[in-house]
Write an enzyme that holds these catalytic residues in place. Structure first.
Site, short mmCIF file in Angstrom:
data_model
loop_
_atom_site.label_atom_id
_atom_site.label_comp_id
_atom_site.label_asym_id
_atom_site.label_seq_id
_atom_site.Cartn_x
_atom_site.Cartn_y
_atom_site.Cartn_z
N LYS A 176 0.97 17.25 5.01
CA LYS A 176 0.62 17.37 3.59
C LYS A 176 -0.46 16.33 3.31
O LYS A 176 -0.64 15.37 4.10
CB LYS A 176 1.84 17.14 2.69
N VAL A 200 0.81 -1.22 0.00
CA VAL A 200 0.00 0.00 0.00
C VAL A 200 0.84 1.26 0.00
O VAL A 200 0.31 2.37 0.01
CB VAL A 200 -0.97 0.00 1.21
N GLY A 201 2.16 1.12 -0.02
CA GLY A 201 3.02 2.30 -0.08
C GLY A 201 4.46 1.91 -0.33
O GLY A 201 4.92 0.86 0.13
N THR A 202 5.17 2.73 -1.10
CA THR A 202 6.59 2.50 -1.33
C THR A 202 7.34 3.81 -1.16
O THR A 202 6.75 4.89 -1.26
CB THR A 202 6.87 1.95 -2.74
N GLY A 203 8.63 3.70 -0.91
CA GLY A 203 9.43 4.90 -0.72
C GLY A 203 10.87 4.66 -1.08
O GLY A 203 11.22 3.65 -1.71
N THR A 204 11.70 5.59 -0.68
CA THR A 204 13.11 5.57 -1.07
C THR A 204 13.84 4.34 -0.54
O THR A 204 14.68 3.76 -1.22
CB THR A 204 13.80 6.84 -0.55
N ASP A 220 5.85 17.33 8.64
CA ASP A 220 5.57 16.75 7.33
C ASP A 220 4.08 16.72 7.03
O ASP A 220 3.56 15.75 6.46
CB ASP A 220 6.17 15.34 7.22
N GLY A 250 12.13 1.78 1.55
CA GLY A 250 11.26 0.81 2.20
C GLY A 250 9.92 0.65 1.53
O GLY A 250 9.67 1.15 0.44
N ARG A 251 9.05 -0.04 2.24
CA ARG A 251 7.74 -0.41 1.69
C ARG A 251 6.76 -0.61 2.85
O ARG A 251 7.15 -1.00 3.95
CB ARG A 251 7.90 -1.70 0.88
N ASP A 274 3.24 8.77 8.94
CA ASP A 274 4.60 9.07 8.51
C ASP A 274 5.25 10.13 9.41
O ASP A 274 5.30 11.31 9.07
CB ASP A 274 4.65 9.51 7.05
N LYS A 318 5.53 -1.70 8.14
CA LYS A 318 6.51 -0.85 7.46
C LYS A 318 7.88 -1.47 7.68
O LYS A 318 8.27 -1.72 8.82
CB LYS A 318 6.44 0.56 8.06
N ASN A 371 0.16 12.54 3.69
CA ASN A 371 0.41 11.97 5.02
C ASN A 371 -0.81 12.02 5.92
O ASN A 371 -0.71 11.81 7.13
CB ASN A 371 1.58 12.69 5.69
N THR A 407 8.71 18.57 2.63
CA THR A 407 8.35 18.63 1.22
C THR A 407 8.42 20.09 0.78
O THR A 407 7.86 20.96 1.46
CB THR A 407 6.92 18.08 1.04
#
Length: 361
Positions: free
Chosen positions: A177, A58-62, A175, A64-65, A193, A81, A180, A210
């Site tokens: 936004k 349900v989410g990915t990043g730089t 953070d 991790g996942r 997050d 996470k 998040n 951001t």
């Protein structure tokens, strides 16, 4: 509506379908059982990864996942996470990860995601959190173009309560936004997050966040505190009601220049009072910024845009949500984007010296 923005450190990863392997080296017995400690906060009393079955990414990043997982025994759903230690060290994110755990272990609020358990092996860090099935506020904003005044008022009210709570504990979020902010199945918000959050002792000087949401004092690098969250609230309210952030450009440096000039072009169709609130939040001089004055969060809550809000019932989740997500069941992931599953491969174990950095995780 702008494309999804990236932060300095994004969410995390766990790969593959089937069972998330390994755990604490036993045969996979055990289950994720929530308990309450003396402070009243929910914590897991026992868990190993072997009891968790991957459902969907349900989410990915730089580095991790985030994967929706289900406890094989209790059938409860969680968000797992995971972050690769080698990437955390390479990207110098060690302190951010420790800050996130420290903050989430301390907080307990209806509008903040709950952390149940953390663990690490020789390759990855793991954080088990509650799964919020409604998806990101960003998705709803993108699909609608912009929110109505009443929608913006509802979401802002719950977010103000969350920020007030964090600030009462001297925690800066840093953070805020739409990406998040999650919606639960009833339509209430959950901040998630917390990689950039921090318990403040004094001012901090880290450049993180951001670009569109960075307060001037972060860009200037002169030290910042809780006031940056009130600036971000002003940006968020503007974006929710207009469909785009007040300061944007093709590159971050262009954004920074516009933030420091703070020249606002607020759409004329916005409510008179919300335009006044935005102007009072997006003040470059933090000593004159609403929320950072003597009255703190109370000054924000007393603003005329919020005059219809009964603040006593907001943290009780008694405001009537305007957007109610379509959620078929507790483990419904349909409100999140579809991410390809990561091919299962065993990462190389990190050195004992590197592992020592996360010994208390």
């Amino acid at each position: 509506m702008t494309a999804a923005r990236s932060s300095c450190a994004l969410g995390a990863k766990v790969g593959g379908s089937g069972t998330t392997g390994g755990g604490d080296g036993d045969d996979g017995e055990g289950s994720a059982r929530a308990a309450r400690d003396q402070s009243g906060e929910r914590r897991l009393v026992h868990l190993n990864l072997g009891v968790l079955e991957s459902v969907a990414t349900v989410g990915t990043g730089t580095f991790g996942r985030v994967v929706l997982v289900q406890d094989r025994k209790t059938k409860s759903y969680f968000a797992l996470k995971s972050m690769k230690i080698v990437d955390l060290i390479r990207l110098k994110q060690q302190q951010h990860v420790h800050n996130e755990k420290e903050v989430l272990m301390e907080v307990n609020h209806p509008f903040i995601v709950k952390l149940y358990w953390t663990w690490h092996d020789e390759r990855c860090l793991f954080m088990l959190m509650e799964f919020i099935p409604g998806g990101e506020l960003f998705s709803y904003l993108r699909s609608r173009g912009r929110f109505t005044n009443d929608m913006g008022l509802f979401f802002s009210s719950e977010i103000v309560c969350a920020l007030e709570y964090l600030h009462s504990k001297n925690i800066v979020y840093r953070d805020l936004k739409p990406e998040n902010i999650l919606l639960d199945r009833h339509g209430h918000v959950k901040l998630t997050d917390f990689g950039f959050s921090k318990k403040l002792v004094d001012r901090t000087c880290t450049l993180c966040g951001t670009p569109e949401y960075l307060a001037p004092e972060i860009i200037q690098g002169k030290g910042h505190g809780l006031a940056v969250d009130w600036w971000a609230l002003g940006v968020l309210i503007f974006e929710m009601l207009s469909g785009y952030p007040p300061f944007f450009d093709d590159n971050p440096f262009g954004i920074y220049q516009k933030v420091l000039s703070a020249k606002l072009n607020i759409p004329h169709q916005l409510d008179f009072y919300v335009k006044d609130l935005i102007r009072k939040l997006l003040v470059v001089d933090k000593t004159k910024r609403l929320g950072n004055l003597k009255g703190g969060a109370e000054d924000v809550k007393k603003h005329k845009w919020f005059q219809s809000i009964d603040w006593d019932i907001v943290p009780q989740r008694k405001l009537k949500p305007i957007i109610v997500p379509e959620v078929a069941h507790d483990g419904d992931s349909s409100n999140f984007e579809v991410y390809p599953e990561e091919k299962r491969r065993k990462e190389p174990a990190v050195s004992q010296q590197d592992l020592e950095i996360f010994k208390n995780f």
